[in-house]
Design a protein around this motif. Structure first.
Motif, PDB file in Angstrom:
ATOM      1  N   GLU A   3      -8.673   1.987   3.955  1.00  0.00           N
ATOM      2  CA  GLU A   3      -7.754   3.092   4.167  1.00  0.00           C
ATOM      3  C   GLU A   3      -6.921   3.277   2.892  1.00  0.00           C
ATOM      4  OE1 GLU A   3      -5.567  -0.581   5.044  1.00  0.00           O
ATOM      5  OE2 GLU A   3      -7.593   0.183   5.008  1.00  0.00           O
ATOM      6  N   LEU A   4      -6.329   4.436   2.818  1.00  0.00           N
ATOM      7  CA  LEU A   4      -5.600   4.764   1.608  1.00  0.00           C
ATOM      8  C   LEU A   4      -4.172   4.262   1.767  1.00  0.00           C
ATOM      9  CD1 LEU A   4      -6.010   6.430  -0.967  1.00  0.00           C
ATOM     10  CD2 LEU A   4      -5.152   8.375   0.271  1.00  0.00           C
ATOM     11  N   ASN A   5      -3.867   3.108   1.185  1.00  0.00           N
ATOM     12  CA  ASN A   5      -2.500   2.625   1.353  1.00  0.00           C
ATOM     13  C   ASN A   5      -1.690   2.801   0.064  1.00  0.00           C
ATOM     14  OD1 ASN A   5      -4.069   0.732   0.132  1.00  0.00           O
ATOM     15  ND2 ASN A   5      -2.884  -0.999   0.866  1.00  0.00           N
ATOM     16  N   ILE A   6      -1.250   4.019  -0.141  1.00  0.00           N
ATOM     17  CA  ILE A   6      -0.411   4.248  -1.309  1.00  0.00           C
ATOM     18  C   ILE A   6       0.929   3.582  -1.053  1.00  0.00           C
ATOM     19  CG2 ILE A   6       0.853   6.001  -2.582  1.00  0.00           C
ATOM     20  CD1 ILE A   6      -1.483   7.847  -2.098  1.00  0.00           C
ATOM     21  N   SER A  60       8.736 -10.650  -2.405  1.00  0.00           N
ATOM     22  CA  SER A  60       7.875 -10.001  -1.416  1.00  0.00           C
ATOM     23  C   SER A  60       6.477  -9.850  -2.000  1.00  0.00           C
ATOM     24  CB  SER A  60       8.439  -8.626  -1.058  1.00  0.00           C
ATOM     25  OG  SER A  60       8.529  -7.835  -2.210  1.00  0.00           O
ATOM     26  N   ARG A  61       5.522  -9.571  -1.129  1.00  0.00           N
ATOM     27  CA  ARG A  61       4.137  -9.371  -1.561  1.00  0.00           C
ATOM     28  C   ARG A  61       3.753  -7.965  -1.192  1.00  0.00           C
ATOM     29  NH1 ARG A  61       0.735 -13.896  -2.592  1.00  0.00           N
ATOM     30  NH2 ARG A  61      -1.276 -13.064  -2.049  1.00  0.00           N
ATOM     31  N   LYS A  62       3.373  -7.181  -2.172  1.00  0.00           N
ATOM     32  CA  LYS A  62       3.057  -5.787  -1.868  1.00  0.00           C
ATOM     33  C   LYS A  62       1.692  -5.413  -2.414  1.00  0.00           C
ATOM     34  CE  LYS A  62       7.823  -4.303  -1.715  1.00  0.00           C
ATOM     35  NZ  LYS A  62       7.884  -4.650  -0.286  1.00  0.00           N
ATOM     36  N   LEU A  63       0.835  -4.942  -1.527  1.00  0.00           N
ATOM     37  CA  LEU A  63      -0.470  -4.422  -1.932  1.00  0.00           C
ATOM     38  C   LEU A  63      -0.372  -2.907  -1.973  1.00  0.00           C
ATOM     39  CD1 LEU A  63      -3.190  -6.299   0.101  1.00  0.00           C
ATOM     40  CD2 LEU A  63      -3.251  -5.872  -2.333  1.00  0.00           C
ATOM     41  N   GLY A  64      -1.059  -2.295  -2.892  1.00  0.00           N
ATOM     42  CA  GLY A  64      -0.964  -0.846  -2.921  1.00  0.00           C
ATOM     43  C   GLY A  64      -2.194  -0.185  -3.496  1.00  0.00           C
ATOM     44  N   ASN A  67      -5.797  -1.408  -2.534  1.00  0.00           N
ATOM     45  CA  ASN A  67      -5.964  -2.799  -2.980  1.00  0.00           C
ATOM     46  C   ASN A  67      -6.307  -2.939  -4.452  1.00  0.00           C
ATOM     47  OD1 ASN A  67      -5.581  -3.337  -0.321  1.00  0.00           O
ATOM     48  ND2 ASN A  67      -7.753  -3.629   0.108  1.00  0.00           N
ATOM     49  N   ILE A  68      -5.732  -2.110  -5.305  1.00  0.00           N
ATOM     50  CA  ILE A  68      -5.955  -2.380  -6.716  1.00  0.00           C
ATOM     51  C   ILE A  68      -4.667  -2.833  -7.390  1.00  0.00           C
ATOM     52  CG2 ILE A  68      -7.911  -0.832  -6.932  1.00  0.00           C
ATOM     53  CD1 ILE A  68      -6.152   1.086  -8.333  1.00  0.00           C
ATOM     54  N   ILE A  69      -3.555  -2.837  -6.668  1.00  0.00           N
ATOM     55  CA  ILE A  69      -2.302  -3.333  -7.217  1.00  0.00           C
ATOM     56  C   ILE A  69      -1.767  -4.406  -6.285  1.00  0.00           C
ATOM     57  CG2 ILE A  69       0.113  -2.743  -7.564  1.00  0.00           C
ATOM     58  CD1 ILE A  69      -1.306  -1.648  -9.788  1.00  0.00           C
ATOM     59  N   LEU A  70      -1.369  -5.519  -6.859  1.00  0.00           N
ATOM     60  CA  LEU A  70      -0.740  -6.553  -6.042  1.00  0.00           C
ATOM     61  C   LEU A  70       0.544  -6.986  -6.733  1.00  0.00           C
ATOM     62  CD1 LEU A  70      -0.673  -8.715  -3.820  1.00  0.00           C
ATOM     63  CD2 LEU A  70      -1.996 -10.167  -5.314  1.00  0.00           C
ATOM     64  N   PHE A  71       1.656  -6.825  -6.026  1.00  0.00           N
ATOM     65  CA  PHE A  71       2.919  -7.319  -6.562  1.00  0.00           C
ATOM     66  C   PHE A  71       3.242  -8.615  -5.839  1.00  0.00           C
ATOM     67  CE2 PHE A  71       7.392  -7.924  -6.969  1.00  0.00           C
ATOM     68  CZ  PHE A  71       7.710  -7.424  -8.207  1.00  0.00           C
ATOM     69  N   ASP A  72       3.266  -9.720  -6.585  1.00  0.00           N
ATOM     70  CA  ASP A  72       3.683 -10.979  -5.966  1.00  0.00           C
ATOM     71  C   ASP A  72       4.662 -11.683  -6.900  1.00  0.00           C
ATOM     72  OD1 ASP A  72       2.064 -11.818  -7.947  1.00  0.00           O
ATOM     73  OD2 ASP A  72       0.527 -12.702  -6.676  1.00  0.00           O
ATOM     74  N   ALA A 124      -2.374  -5.910 -11.808  1.00  0.00           N
ATOM     75  CA  ALA A 124      -3.688  -5.375 -11.472  1.00  0.00           C
ATOM     76  C   ALA A 124      -4.455  -6.336 -10.575  1.00  0.00           C
ATOM     77  CB  ALA A 124      -4.481  -5.131 -12.746  1.00  0.00           C
ATOM     78  N   LEU A 125      -5.139  -5.777  -9.594  1.00  0.00           N
ATOM     79  CA  LEU A 125      -6.046  -6.568  -8.776  1.00  0.00           C
ATOM     80  C   LEU A 125      -7.455  -6.026  -8.969  1.00  0.00           C
ATOM     81  CD1 LEU A 125      -5.589  -8.907  -6.874  1.00  0.00           C
ATOM     82  CD2 LEU A 125      -5.674  -7.343  -4.984  1.00  0.00           C
ATOM     83  N   ASP A 126      -7.634  -5.254 -10.047  1.00  0.00           N
ATOM     84  CA  ASP A 126      -8.912  -4.599 -10.293  1.00  0.00           C
ATOM     85  C   ASP A 126      -9.060  -4.455 -11.802  1.00  0.00           C
ATOM     86  OD1 ASP A 126     -10.737  -2.423  -8.405  1.00  0.00           O
ATOM     87  OD2 ASP A 126     -10.914  -2.410 -10.579  1.00  0.00           O
ATOM     88  N   PHE A 127     -10.292  -4.652 -12.288  1.00  0.00           N
ATOM     89  CA  PHE A 127     -10.486  -4.576 -13.727  1.00  0.00           C
ATOM     90  C   PHE A 127     -10.161  -3.197 -14.273  1.00  0.00           C
ATOM     91  CE2 PHE A 127     -13.088  -8.517 -14.180  1.00  0.00           C
ATOM     92  CZ  PHE A 127     -12.382  -8.997 -15.259  1.00  0.00           C
ATOM     93  N   LEU A 128     -10.350  -2.172 -13.438  1.00  0.00           N
ATOM     94  CA  LEU A 128     -10.133  -0.810 -13.906  1.00  0.00           C
ATOM     95  C   LEU A 128      -8.689  -0.612 -14.347  1.00  0.00           C
ATOM     96  CD1 LEU A 128     -11.813   1.678 -14.150  1.00  0.00           C
ATOM     97  CD2 LEU A 128     -11.072   2.363 -11.898  1.00  0.00           C
TER      98      LEU A 128
END
Lengths: 482, 170
Positions: A3-6, A60-64, A67-72, A124-128
């Motif tokens: 799903e699109l989790n902006i 906090s842990r935030k995915l966005g 799932n290509i951005i992870l803030f931890d 980044a959680l993605d190479f792109l």
């Protein structure tokens, strides 16, 4: 493909920085060059704001964004390093670039964009997105290095960095392509999943090739042997404030890539790489320190010393335990503070004498007591003398290495820091025990510059005397890996 | 079957043209060779059922190269072709051998990339009768929204750099 989790919170610090970047260009366009001094304060304000947002989000842990951005916590602490270095550099640039750079607004905007790029890289959680962040940072730095347009050295530095940097980026990208071929995805989380599923009994050739190419791309940015050749020329030619930024924030960003890629996505191969990194660390430390011994220019000496420090940091990474990895982050923080401080003082003397040669520093220590004293603190810290943060950082790094059984690596490291004491203390010898060759003129230091130097000096001493609290924080930020 | 032969032929053409781009002494020939590379790649995209990317490849790259072409004619002095003589020092020979080995490794690793990558099923999108362009549009504005936006900042940085560094001294 879910799903699109902006989730704008996951990139909130970057958004603040980018907004301020555009704002600065706008203001810069409407300001006379002679009156553009306050732009540095505005950009520092922007970075401080981003820092505040970062602290608000910390913990906090935030995915966005699918799932290509992870803030931890790891991202939070690396962001803090980038922001602090950027903040100090913006304050220090104030007087230094006056009259030499006409495009003041763009100068500060590029610094902010570079920091935003670093932030994207670490979250980044993605190479792109990692690659885009890397490009955003690198392009900004290439331009910043060449902004002293009257100086041939500055142009040379920008050109060299641009050519070699784009070559290393191409190699990095080829590696990503191979990894995509091996995994069928560029997402670190999926890579980790696929790894445990498919590659437990044997690693395929594309996987090994890809990880090796990506690794060399990262090592280039870290400026470790064998990809260190560009460092001295680029660091020496660039404006000193930009050099300070390159030596601290960019190095930290490169290490954040190492953390993100090799401890998350390619976690399965990191043990194979630890042995290679150990050798790289030995060569990097030794080569950096031995070359620094022979330098006559303080700026070039600090460039080689930054190679040596990359070696110490790699020792910490090799140990691959909680103390070692925490120590890498700890050392990056303390290195940022002491190195920016040292470069700042060089930049003041450079503004006066138009040279960074060692013998132009003779006798300056007693004539400029404040700057001299600050230089003592920073040089002691770089050499790793006890009450400073440099000592605490090295102590933790070598503790980590010994705990993982790399005793010989720790011994080589300690020997190396003994060698390095010679050339750091030589600067102080010139400043305090040699007679001045030329009449000494006044040095103009603006209030923001004094503030920046005081911040870094107090930081160095504070972390050095009471390292425990910060170290606990850095250890906690890598605890999710174990 | 016939498409795989065409793929190989086009691939060989692309490699030869790429070599010619690097090896030509005259910059105009280099630019022309580069166009051949781009066209060959576009044909390969077409064979992979990626019509949109093939067309974009042609429009963007061929267009960009035309600009390059004009610049070559305007800026470079075409009359005299400089001759560089590269001496074979031991360092260069060692470098050439190492580069060759590295390239060989790349090729071997490249042939080992198989079509049945683990988890590839995830990427078999149900096209629902949509065409190529629509699928790319959907991907760009949903899963790859952030990279798409970040690219704009990267481009801005590039533009700033070009303006700031290219501007005449006052």
């Amino acid at each position: 493909m879910g799903e699109l989790n902006i989730n704008f919170w996951s990139i909130a610090p970057q958004l603040v920085l980018i907004c301020f970047g555009f704002l600065l260009m706008l203001i810069g366009g409407y300001t006379k060059v002679s009156k553009s001094g306050y732009l540095g304060q505005i950009s520092a304000l922007g970075i401080a704001l981003a820092f505040m947002v970062n602290i608000y989000l910390f913990g906090s842990r935030k995915l966005g964004f699918s799932n290509i951005i992870l803030f931890d916590e790891l991202v939070g602490i690396f962001n803090a390093i980038f922001f602090v270095s950027g903040f100090l550099v913006c304050l220090l640039s104030d007087n230094y670039i006056e009259g030499k750079i006409k495009h003041t607004g763009e100068y500060y905007a590029l610094i902010l964009f570079a920091i935003a790029g670093m932030s994207f890289m670490v979250s980044a959680l993605d190479f792109l997105i990692l690659f885009l962040g890397l490009e955003m940072m690198s392009l900004s730095i290439y331009v910043l290095a060449g902004l002293f347009k009257q100086s041939e050295r500055s142009i040379e530095s920008a050109m060299k960095y641009f050519l070699l940097g784009s070559f290393s980026t191409a190699i990095f990208l080829l590696g990503v392509a191979f990894l995509y071929g091996a995994f069928g995805t560029t997402n670190f989380a999926y890579m980790l999943q696929h790894f445990t599923k498919y590659f437990m009994d044997g690693k395929s050739l594309p996987l090994l090739m890809g990880s090796a190419l990506v690794f060399s791309g990262i090592v280039f940015k870290i400026a470790a042997v064998p990809f260190h050749m560009w460092t001295p020329d680029v660091y020496e030619g660039a404006p000193t404030t930009v050099t300070a930024f390159m030596a601290t924030a960019v190095k930290a960003a490169a290490f954040s890539m190492l953390f993100r890629v090799y401890l998350l996505g390619l976690r399965g191969v990191v043990v194979d790489y630890a042995g290679i990194i150990a050798y790289l660390a030995v060569f990097t430390m030794t080569l950096g320190n031995l070359s620094a011994l022979a330098q006559k220019s303080v700026k070039r000496m600090l460039a080689y010393s930054s190679i040596a420090h990359a070696g110490y940091l790699l020792v910490g990474f090799t140990s691959l335990n909680q103390i070692g990895l925490g120590a890498v982050i700890f050392y990056l923080i303390s290195y940022a503070l002491m190195n920016i401080g040292a470069f700042a003082i060089i930049s003041f003397f450079e503004k006066e004498t138009h040279s960074t040669e060692l013998n132009h520093l003779s006798g300056k220590g007693f004539k400029h007591p404040f700057l001299g004293f600050m230089m003592v603190i920073f040089m002691f810290s770089l050499a790793g003398v006890p009450p400073t943060s440099g000592f605490a950082g090295k102590f933790y790094i070598f503790t980590g290495a010994i705990q993982s059984g790399y005793v010989s690596l720790a011994i080589i490291g300690v020997l190396n820091s003994a060698i390095s004491a010679y050339y750091y203390l030589r600067v102080l010898v010139y400043m305090y025990f040699k007679d001045a060759e030329e009449p000494i003129s006044n040095i103009n230091i603006s209030a923001p510059q004094v503030v920046a130097i005081l911040i870094s000096a107090i930081g160095v001493l504070n972390i050095g005397v009471l390292p425990g609290k910060l170290f606990d924080l850095t250890i906690k930020s890598v605890s999710f890996l174990f | 079957m016939i498409t795989s032969y065409i793929t190989i032929i086009v691939g060989i053409v692309a490699v030869i043209a790429a070599l010619s781009t690097v090896l030509q002494k005259n910059p105009v020939y280099s630019a022309v060779s580069l166009i051949v590379v781009m066209v060959a790649l576009a044909v390969n995209y077409l064979l992979l059922n990626a019509e949109f990317i093939a067309v974009i490849q042609l429009i963007v790259y061929a267009g960009a190269i035309m600009v390059l072409f004009v610049f070559v004619i305007m800026l470079l002095n075409l009359g005299e072709v400089k001759k560089y003589k590269i001496e074979a020092t031991s360092g260069r020979i060692a470098g050439a051998i190492l580069t060759g080995l590295f390239f060989l490794q790349l090729v071997v690793a490249g042939f080992n990339v198989t079509a049945n990558v683990p988890g590839i099923e995830r990427f078999f999108i149900d096209t629902k009768g949509l065409d190529n362009t629509k699928i790319i549009g959907h991907a760009l504005f949903s899963d790859y929204l952030l990279p798409f936006e970040v690219v704009s900042i990267v481009l801005i940085v590039g533009i700033i750099g070009a303006v700031v560094l290219g501007k005449k001294k006052e």
